[in-house]
Design an enzyme around this catalytic site. Structure first.
Site, PDB file in Angstrom:
ATOM      1  N   ASP A 190       0.930  -1.180  -0.052  1.00  0.00           N
ATOM      2  CA  ASP A 190       0.007  -0.104   0.016  1.00  0.00           C
ATOM      3  C   ASP A 190       0.778   1.316   0.065  1.00  0.00           C
ATOM      4  O   ASP A 190       0.575   2.148   0.533  1.00  0.00           O
ATOM      5  CB  ASP A 190      -0.958  -0.119   1.258  1.00  0.00           C
ATOM      6  CG  ASP A 190      -1.869   1.241   1.137  1.00  0.00           C
ATOM      7  OD1 ASP A 190      -2.329   1.583   0.077  1.00  0.00           O
ATOM      8  OD2 ASP A 190      -2.490   1.566   2.159  1.00  0.00           O
ATOM      9  N   TYR A 191       1.961   1.237  -1.040  1.00  0.00           N
ATOM     10  CA  TYR A 191       2.583   2.553  -1.163  1.00  0.00           C
ATOM     11  C   TYR A 191       1.688   3.527  -1.779  1.00  0.00           C
ATOM     12  O   TYR A 191       1.087   3.114  -2.802  1.00  0.00           O
ATOM     13  CB  TYR A 191       3.988   2.258  -2.062  1.00  0.00           C
ATOM     14  CG  TYR A 191       5.101   1.838  -1.010  1.00  0.00           C
ATOM     15  CD1 TYR A 191       5.676   2.679  -0.239  1.00  0.00           C
ATOM     16  CD2 TYR A 191       5.007   0.765  -0.916  1.00  0.00           C
ATOM     17  CE1 TYR A 191       6.764   2.331   0.531  1.00  0.00           C
ATOM     18  CE2 TYR A 191       6.176   0.123   0.189  1.00  0.00           C
ATOM     19  CZ  TYR A 191       7.008   0.884   0.714  1.00  0.00           C
ATOM     20  OH  TYR A 191       7.882   0.651   1.536  1.00  0.00           O
ATOM     21  N   GLU A 192       1.469   4.857  -1.332  1.00  0.00           N
ATOM     22  CA  GLU A 192       0.555   5.842  -2.075  1.00  0.00           C
ATOM     23  C   GLU A 192       1.144   6.921  -2.568  1.00  0.00           C
ATOM     24  O   GLU A 192       0.489   7.655  -3.073  1.00  0.00           O
ATOM     25  CB  GLU A 192      -0.363   6.014  -0.756  1.00  0.00           C
ATOM     26  CG  GLU A 192      -0.775   5.156  -0.073  1.00  0.00           C
ATOM     27  CD  GLU A 192      -2.336   4.960  -0.241  1.00  0.00           C
ATOM     28  OE1 GLU A 192      -3.135   5.644  -0.981  1.00  0.00           O
ATOM     29  OE2 GLU A 192      -3.203   4.117   0.822  1.00  0.00           O
ATOM     30  N   ASN A 193       2.309   7.104  -2.318  1.00  0.00           N
ATOM     31  CA  ASN A 193       3.344   8.361  -3.036  1.00  0.00           C
ATOM     32  C   ASN A 193       4.709   7.799  -3.708  1.00  0.00           C
ATOM     33  O   ASN A 193       5.102   6.910  -3.062  1.00  0.00           O
ATOM     34  CB  ASN A 193       3.560   9.404  -1.976  1.00  0.00           C
ATOM     35  CG  ASN A 193       2.325   9.908  -1.276  1.00  0.00           C
ATOM     36  OD1 ASN A 193       1.571  10.731  -2.184  1.00  0.00           O
ATOM     37  ND2 ASN A 193       2.072   9.585   0.134  1.00  0.00           N
ATOM     38  N   THR A 236      -2.141   5.996  -8.432  1.00  0.00           N
ATOM     39  CA  THR A 236      -1.028   5.134  -8.135  1.00  0.00           C
ATOM     40  C   THR A 236      -0.973   3.944  -9.226  1.00  0.00           C
ATOM     41  O   THR A 236      -0.236   3.053  -9.227  1.00  0.00           O
ATOM     42  CB  THR A 236      -0.689   4.652  -6.805  1.00  0.00           C
ATOM     43  OG1 THR A 236      -2.101   3.961  -6.431  1.00  0.00           O
ATOM     44  CG2 THR A 236      -0.728   5.870  -5.985  1.00  0.00           C
TER      45      THR A 236
END
Ligand code: NAG
Ligand code: NAG
Ligand code: NAG
Ligand code: NAG
Length: 270
Positions: free
Chosen positions: A119-122, A158
């Protein structure tokens, strides 16, 4: 059924959540983060930052009382305290992968977990390493039987980073928890359009419709109308993702109960 838990600091326990026996129920502990307490990146050394009451013993107990429960650690999330988190290009990707593998293996063994969620968001503009590092990490964890399940959680901004990851490493990714609530679709018909788009970008069989409690996108029973419309349109609803148990506690877990009833009914009619 996939349920994020422990992200907001609200005291919430696994035993609060209603779990039906015939559902594969995955708790997603939110979050394990590659950072120290100040948010400084640690070159792949992850630490657990989910709500403290979600202890190794609590995981053990819920799995013992519900054999259909599995638990995952979600990697990163939006922020740690006030610090917004981002993927960064590690100077030495192999070192990052080794650090991530070793630290996550320790956390997974300690908490008796079954998998990880991404869940990387940036992302930085010059991103070049996400797909390789994360894909190799999941592959190594699976090949060494540290985990049996992996999911990814793209959102509308993303999605391209995750398509790149999925196109190279799709065979080790079991579920796609696309955050449909970020697609700003408020009606069942538009939800269906969004589901079809994401199903083409990833794999519709692995794609779970999702709902944000007290959140964005479609709200209330309209969500279940959307699920019925997806089925009527010829796609299977193979699961549901909810964000999050923390927010559902105050409404008696209405959406968790109703989603599981929906899934059991679909299975019965399949
Ligand atoms: C990528 O951009 C970041 C700032 O966003 C910078 O710190 C880093 O040095 C850049 N890396 C490369 C390889 O250009
Ligand atoms: C999509 O996922 C299903 C379930 O894992 C798999 O059987 C199928 O081969 C996948 N389809 C493609 C196009 O990869
Ligand atoms: C499914 O929905 C699309 C529009 O998103 C429509 O064109 C198509 O006819 C529908 N198919 C069925 C079987 O309902
Ligand atoms: C169960 O499925 C049937 C057939 O699709 C449907 O008519 C009924 O409304 C469903 N019940 C619930 C509780 O979703």
């Amino acid at each position: 059924m996939m349920e994020y838990i422990g992200a907001t600091g609200v005291p919430v326990s696994f035993t609060d959540v209603p779990i039906k026996p015939k559902i594969d129920f995955y708790f997603i502990l939110s979050f394990a983060i590659d950072a120290d307490h100040s948010g400084k990146p640690m070159n792949g050394v992850f630490s657990p930052y989910w709500e403290e009451s979600l202890t190794p013993n609590a995981v053990k107990k819920i799995k013992a009382s519900h054999p259909n429960v599995k638990a995952l650690a979600s990697l990163s999330g939006w922020s740690l305290g006030n610090k917004v988190l981002s993927w960064y290009n590690p100077k030495n990707p192999q070192k990052w992968i080794t650090n991530a593998y070793n630290s996550l293996r320790r956390i997974i063994k300690k908490y008796n977990l079954d998998g990880i969620d991404i869940d990387y968001e940036n992302f930085p503009k010059n991103e070049t390493t996400f797909s390789f590092c994360i894909g190799e990490l999941i592959t190594r964890l699976k090949n060494n039987n540290v985990i049996t399940v992996a999911s990814i959680a793209p959102y509308y901004l993303t999605v391209n980073y995750y398509i790149k990851l999925y196109s190279s490493y799709g065979e080790v990714i079991d579920y796609v928890n696309h955050q449909f609530y970020t697609d700003k679709v408020k009606t069942p018909a538009r939800y269906l359009d969004s589901f079809k788009l994401r199903g083409m970008q990833f794999n519709a069989t692995k794609l779970l419709p999702s709902y944000e409690v007290n959140g964005r996108g479609i709200q209330g029973d309209g969500f279940f109308d959307a699920l019925r419309l997806i089925q009527a349109n010829g796609s299977a609803v193979n699961g549901v993702m909810i964000f999050s148990a923390d927010d559902s506690k105050s409404n008696g877990f209405y959406f968790e109960k109703k989603s599981q009833a929906f899934l059991l009914n679909s299975t019965a009619n399949a």
